[in-house]
Design a protein around this motif. Structure first.
Motif, PDB file in Angstrom:
ATOM      1  N   LEU A 184     -13.784  31.169 -52.979  1.00  0.00           N
ATOM      2  CA  LEU A 184     -13.206  32.410 -53.512  1.00  0.00           C
ATOM      3  C   LEU A 184     -11.689  32.436 -53.363  1.00  0.00           C
ATOM      4  N   LEU A 185     -11.188  31.958 -52.239  1.00  0.00           N
ATOM      5  CA  LEU A 185      -9.740  31.897 -52.039  1.00  0.00           C
ATOM      6  C   LEU A 185      -9.093  30.956 -53.049  1.00  0.00           C
ATOM      7  N   HIS A 205     -17.076  22.994 -40.717  1.00  0.00           N
ATOM      8  CA  HIS A 205     -16.041  23.960 -41.081  1.00  0.00           C
ATOM      9  C   HIS A 205     -15.383  23.500 -42.374  1.00  0.00           C
ATOM     10  N   VAL A 206     -15.054  24.455 -43.225  1.00  0.00           N
ATOM     11  CA  VAL A 206     -14.452  24.168 -44.529  1.00  0.00           C
ATOM     12  C   VAL A 206     -13.113  24.870 -44.642  1.00  0.00           C
ATOM     13  N   TRP A 207     -12.155  24.182 -45.288  1.00  0.00           N
ATOM     14  CA  TRP A 207     -10.855  24.759 -45.601  1.00  0.00           C
ATOM     15  C   TRP A 207     -10.374  24.137 -46.903  1.00  0.00           C
ATOM     16  N   ASP A 216      -6.483  27.847 -44.553  1.00  0.00           N
ATOM     17  CA  ASP A 216      -7.726  28.172 -43.866  1.00  0.00           C
ATOM     18  C   ASP A 216      -7.715  29.644 -43.466  1.00  0.00           C
ATOM     19  N   ILE A 217      -8.672  30.408 -43.986  1.00  0.00           N
ATOM     20  CA  ILE A 217      -8.741  31.836 -43.655  1.00  0.00           C
ATOM     21  C   ILE A 217      -9.969  32.178 -42.805  1.00  0.00           C
ATOM     22  N   ILE A 231      -5.335  32.292 -35.600  1.00  0.00           N
ATOM     23  CA  ILE A 231      -4.610  32.654 -36.822  1.00  0.00           C
ATOM     24  C   ILE A 231      -5.613  32.983 -37.925  1.00  0.00           C
ATOM     25  N   THR A 232      -5.474  34.162 -38.509  1.00  0.00           N
ATOM     26  CA  THR A 232      -6.446  34.611 -39.511  1.00  0.00           C
ATOM     27  C   THR A 232      -6.178  34.067 -40.908  1.00  0.00           C
ATOM     28  N   ALA A 233      -4.956  33.744 -41.219  1.00  0.00           N
ATOM     29  CA  ALA A 233      -4.608  33.157 -42.518  1.00  0.00           C
ATOM     30  C   ALA A 233      -3.637  32.012 -42.253  1.00  0.00           C
TER      31      ALA A 233
END
Length: 139
Positions: A40-41, A65-67, A76-77, A87-89
């Protein structure tokens, strides 16, 4: 990179305030939502003229984990679902934390990657996310 950071932070707020699942894995966001959130990002960033991005999947013990990446850029969010990442974003060209996951490029991060049924789910979630407020704590 500053524009991508701003967009990633905005999208993260949308996901934090999202209260539906639309057939995706967003109900416990950010926990267990990294794959769908990354797709989605990537779509959100593409709508703002950035990309394409790659869907990178790494492993840490029994967890995956995916980024997103464009080669040298890491976006990576959802990494804050792990206790040792706050860190959130996250947007950067370097990350020892991500390097340790030995990520592998899986495919382009696009909402159509898994066929029309999944694309419809992603489109529904994306439309709902675009109506979510990005105002937080009285700002």
């Amino acid at each position: 990179m500053d524009q991508i950071q701003t967009l990633a932070a905005d999208f993260r707020i949308r996901l934090d305030n999202y209260r539906r699942d639309d057939g995706l894995s967003l109900q416990s966001f950010p926990h267990g939502a990294c794959g769908d959130a990354s797709i989605l990002l990537a779509h959100y960033l593409a709508q703002h003229g950035f990309g394409p991005f790659r869907y990178i999947c790494g492993r840490r013990g029994d967890s995956s984990h995916v980024w997103l990446s464009d080669g040298n850029l890491i976006i990576d969010i959802t990494a804050d679902q792990f206790e040792d990442f706050e860190i959130t974003a996250f947007v950067s060209t370097t990350s020892g934390w991500h390097d340790a996951l030995n990520g592998e490029d899986q495919h382009e991060a696009t909402i159509s990657v898994w066929g029309p049924d999944w694309e419809a789910r992603f489109q529904a979630a994306y439309a709902a996310l675009m109506s979510v407020s990005t105002i937080t704590n009285g700002q």
